[in-house]
Design an enzyme around this catalytic site. Structure first.
Site, short mmCIF file in Angstrom:
data_model
loop_
_atom_site.label_atom_id
_atom_site.label_comp_id
_atom_site.label_asym_id
_atom_site.label_seq_id
_atom_site.Cartn_x
_atom_site.Cartn_y
_atom_site.Cartn_z
N ARG A 20 -0.39 6.61 -72.57
CA ARG A 20 0.70 5.85 -71.63
C ARG A 20 1.44 7.19 -71.05
O ARG A 20 1.57 7.16 -70.01
CB ARG A 20 1.75 5.14 -72.46
N ASN A 38 2.13 -1.08 -74.64
CA ASN A 38 1.17 -1.32 -75.60
C ASN A 38 0.92 -2.90 -76.15
O ASN A 38 1.97 -3.15 -75.86
CB ASN A 38 1.58 -0.55 -76.97
#
Length: 64
Positions: A20, A38
């Site tokens: 990320r 997530n």
């Protein structure tokens, strides 16, 4: 240039490996906005928004 938005479900080794943050850095470099989150199944959901060519580059980046 037209602004586009794309949502991706990225699978593989994407949690616990700074995916990320790396995605955020790449998006900033390309001038793309959005977010990455997530998912409980181990994938990462990514929403990208920006100029079509830049978003397509981000999609290619996510596929690697």
């Amino acid at each position: 240039m037209a602004t586009v938005r794309r949502r991706l479900n990225v699978s593989g080794d994407v949690q616990g490996v700074f995916f990320r943050d790396s995605c955020r850095q790449e998006a900033i470099a390309l001038g793309v906005g959005g977010w990455a989150s997530n998912r409980p199944d181990g994938n990462v959901e990514v929403c990208l928004e920006g100029e079509e060519a830049a978003v397509e580059k981000m999609i290619s980046w996510c596929r690697q």
